[in-house]
Design an enzyme around this catalytic site. Structure first.
Site, mmCIF file in Angstrom:
data_model
loop_
_atom_site.group_PDB
_atom_site.id
_atom_site.type_symbol
_atom_site.label_atom_id
_atom_site.label_comp_id
_atom_site.label_asym_id
_atom_site.label_seq_id
_atom_site.Cartn_x
_atom_site.Cartn_y
_atom_site.Cartn_z
ATOM 1 N NE ARG A 26 6.421 -50.107 84.537
ATOM 2 C CZ ARG A 26 5.265 -49.824 84.687
ATOM 3 N NH1 ARG A 26 4.840 -48.819 85.283
ATOM 4 N NH2 ARG A 26 4.101 -50.301 83.593
ATOM 5 C CG ASP A 54 1.653 -50.466 74.862
ATOM 6 O OD1 ASP A 54 1.466 -50.663 76.096
ATOM 7 O OD2 ASP A 54 2.576 -49.738 74.217
ATOM 8 C CG HIS A 97 5.628 -48.397 75.504
ATOM 9 N ND1 HIS A 97 4.687 -49.302 75.643
ATOM 10 C CD2 HIS A 97 6.644 -48.908 76.432
ATOM 11 C CE1 HIS A 97 5.045 -50.459 76.239
ATOM 12 N NE2 HIS A 97 6.212 -50.117 76.735
ATOM 13 N NE ARG A 138 5.808 -48.815 80.082
ATOM 14 C CZ ARG A 138 4.651 -49.084 80.245
ATOM 15 N NH1 ARG A 138 4.029 -47.925 80.831
ATOM 16 N NH2 ARG A 138 4.167 -50.084 79.997
ATOM 17 C CB ILE A 155 12.766 -53.406 74.030
ATOM 18 C CG1 ILE A 155 12.549 -54.119 72.594
ATOM 19 C CG2 ILE A 155 12.064 -53.918 75.206
ATOM 20 C CD1 ILE A 155 12.968 -55.589 72.617
ATOM 21 C CB SER A 156 15.702 -49.820 76.957
ATOM 22 O OG SER A 156 16.547 -50.844 76.481
ATOM 23 C CG ASN A 157 10.076 -49.235 79.280
ATOM 24 O OD1 ASN A 157 9.274 -48.621 78.413
ATOM 25 N ND2 ASN A 157 9.423 -50.218 79.564
HETATM 26 N N1 LIG Z 1 8.865 -51.712 75.391
HETATM 27 C C1 LIG Z 1 8.426 -52.808 75.884
HETATM 28 O O1 LIG Z 1 7.180 -53.312 75.499
HETATM 29 C C2 LIG Z 1 8.932 -53.328 77.128
HETATM 30 C C3 LIG Z 1 10.098 -52.900 77.794
HETATM 31 N N2 LIG Z 1 10.798 -53.420 78.796
HETATM 32 C C4 LIG Z 1 11.836 -52.613 79.272
HETATM 33 O O2 LIG Z 1 13.140 -53.510 78.743
HETATM 34 C C5 LIG Z 1 14.190 -53.303 79.797
HETATM 35 C C6 LIG Z 1 14.476 -54.531 80.305
HETATM 36 O O3 LIG Z 1 13.487 -55.264 80.886
HETATM 37 P P1 LIG Z 1 13.678 -56.878 81.497
HETATM 38 O O4 LIG Z 1 14.093 -57.663 80.245
HETATM 39 O O5 LIG Z 1 12.422 -57.271 82.186
HETATM 40 O O6 LIG Z 1 14.830 -56.609 82.500
HETATM 41 P P2 LIG Z 1 16.126 -57.969 82.607
HETATM 42 O O7 LIG Z 1 16.686 -57.196 83.980
HETATM 43 O O8 LIG Z 1 15.464 -59.255 82.710
HETATM 44 O O9 LIG Z 1 16.928 -57.668 81.500
HETATM 45 C C7 LIG Z 1 17.854 -56.555 81.181
HETATM 46 C C8 LIG Z 1 19.153 -56.993 80.681
HETATM 47 O O10 LIG Z 1 19.762 -55.694 80.328
HETATM 48 C C9 LIG Z 1 21.079 -55.918 80.714
HETATM 49 N N3 LIG Z 1 21.707 -54.868 81.234
HETATM 50 C C10 LIG Z 1 22.033 -54.103 82.325
HETATM 51 N N4 LIG Z 1 22.767 -53.098 82.200
HETATM 52 C C11 LIG Z 1 23.395 -53.075 81.149
HETATM 53 C C12 LIG Z 1 24.389 -52.042 80.736
HETATM 54 N N5 LIG Z 1 24.946 -51.255 81.297
HETATM 55 N N6 LIG Z 1 24.473 -52.147 79.349
HETATM 56 C C13 LIG Z 1 24.047 -53.526 78.529
HETATM 57 N N7 LIG Z 1 23.295 -54.303 79.020
HETATM 58 C C14 LIG Z 1 22.847 -54.323 80.244
HETATM 59 C C15 LIG Z 1 21.092 -57.053 81.917
HETATM 60 O O11 LIG Z 1 22.494 -57.828 81.860
HETATM 61 C C16 LIG Z 1 20.076 -57.852 81.462
HETATM 62 O O12 LIG Z 1 20.396 -58.625 80.576
HETATM 63 C C17 LIG Z 1 13.530 -52.573 80.832
HETATM 64 O O13 LIG Z 1 14.015 -51.093 80.680
HETATM 65 C C18 LIG Z 1 11.836 -52.622 80.759
HETATM 66 O O14 LIG Z 1 11.293 -51.622 81.226
HETATM 67 C C19 LIG Z 1 10.434 -54.757 79.345
HETATM 68 C C20 LIG Z 1 9.291 -55.179 78.848
HETATM 69 C C21 LIG Z 1 8.492 -54.678 77.733
HETATM 70 O O1 LIG Z 2 5.654 -51.865 81.836
HETATM 71 C C1 LIG Z 2 6.855 -52.188 81.793
HETATM 72 O O2 LIG Z 2 7.584 -51.828 82.895
HETATM 73 C C2 LIG Z 2 7.432 -52.975 80.737
HETATM 74 C C3 LIG Z 2 6.721 -52.387 79.691
HETATM 75 O O3 LIG Z 2 7.286 -51.428 79.007
HETATM 76 C C4 LIG Z 2 5.602 -53.137 79.315
HETATM 77 O O4 LIG Z 2 5.043 -53.860 79.786
HETATM 78 O O5 LIG Z 2 4.781 -52.388 78.453
#
Ligand SMILES: NC(=O)C1=CN([C@@H]2O[C@H](COP(=O)(O)OP(=O)(O)OC[C@H]3O[C@@H](n4cnc5c(N)ncnc54)[C@H](O)[C@@H]3O)[C@@H](O)[C@H]2O)C=CC1
Ligand SMILES: O=C([O-])CC(=O)C(=O)O
Length: 233
Positions: free
Chosen positions: A50, A119, A146, A56, A86-88
């Protein structure tokens, strides 16, 4: 990692001693099956993050399809793998993954884990600030979900025990619930994956919070404390 790979693979099949990791890069749909075949643990960080002002939930439309495609690959190539999703929005992507696996006939609720470790890491950090301790000495269980108000830090169960007053409780709860706009890079997903690998290796007493299938409330998925082992939760 090569190029802008979208899938990371961790192989915990080392003989004896500590688990070994192989990291290789894969790109695109055509390499998805190569990336997934034979995996014991699949970590899914793929999708859009985001931007300021977004929740999210705003990521749902695009990330739901990405997670669906990856889970279809998992169902086909490594149906017994433990999934770290992990993906949101995790509150939605985990149920989507469950539906994909159900449709494929491979669903095992014990193996599907939404990653909420960040968290907990943030809660430990923010509480440690108030207590004047090192975050590594603090343990705050965070349950629920989350996103926003679904993130429920159990401040009455903080270790070391501490009785927060109303003002502290409200401040800390709000800070933890909104922590995603304050601290994102905390390597929490790595910590969680490492805990899963320890469980897969057979280590005892590996307990972490994760967003999992649950019978604790009427909700089908709830973040709670789980014991990680060879079969997931
Ligand atoms: N659960 C958690 O605690 C956390 C969740 N997130 C979520 O993780 C996701 C990624 O966040 P970031 O790593 O910061 O983003 P980022 O932009 O750094 O990485 C995203 C990755 O996804 C890949 N990607 C994009 N479209 C794709 C597709 N169609 N198929 C396969 N791979 C694809 C990109 O190539 C990139 O390597 C987001 O949805 C974010 O909200 C991020 C941080 C913490
Ligand atoms: O907040 C976000 O977009 C990424 C995430 O899930 C987190 O940091 O917990």
């Amino acid at each position: 990692m090569e190029g802008s790979s979208s899938l990371r693979r961790a192989n915990c099949g080392a003989k004896g001693g500590s688990p070994g990791f192989k990291v290789r890069g894969f790109m695109g749909q055509q390499q998805l099956e190569d990336a997934l075949t034979g995996m014991g643990l699949v970590i899914i960080p793929a999708g859009v993050p985001r931007f300021p002002g977004m929740t999210r939930d705003d990521l749902f439309n695009i990330n739901a399809g990405i997670v669906k495609t990856l889970c279809e690959g998992i169902a086909k190539c490594c149906p017994k793998a433990i999934i770290n999703l992990i993906s949101n929005p995790v509150n939605s992507t985990v149920p989507i993954a469950a539906e994909v696996f159900k449709k494929a006939g491979t669903y095992d609720p014990k193996r599907l884990l939404g990653v909420t470790m960040l968290d907990v890491v943030r809660a430990n950090t923010f509480v440690a600030e108030v207590l004047g301790l090192d975050p590594r000495e603090v343990d705050v269980p965070v349950v629920g979900g989350h996103a926003g108000v679904t993130i429920l830090p159990l401040l009455s169960q903080v270790k070391p025990l501490f009785s927060f007053n109303k003002e502290e409780t409200e401040h800390l709860t709000s800070r933890i619930q909104n922590g995603g706009t304050e601290v994102v890079e905390a390597y929490a997903a790595v910590k969680f994956a490492d805990a899963c690998l320890q469980g897969l290796r057979g280590d005892a007493g590996i307990i972490q919070c994760a967003f999992v299938s649950s019978q604790v409330t009427e909700l089908p998925f709830v973040a709670s404390r789980v014991r990680l082992g060879r079969n997931g939760v």
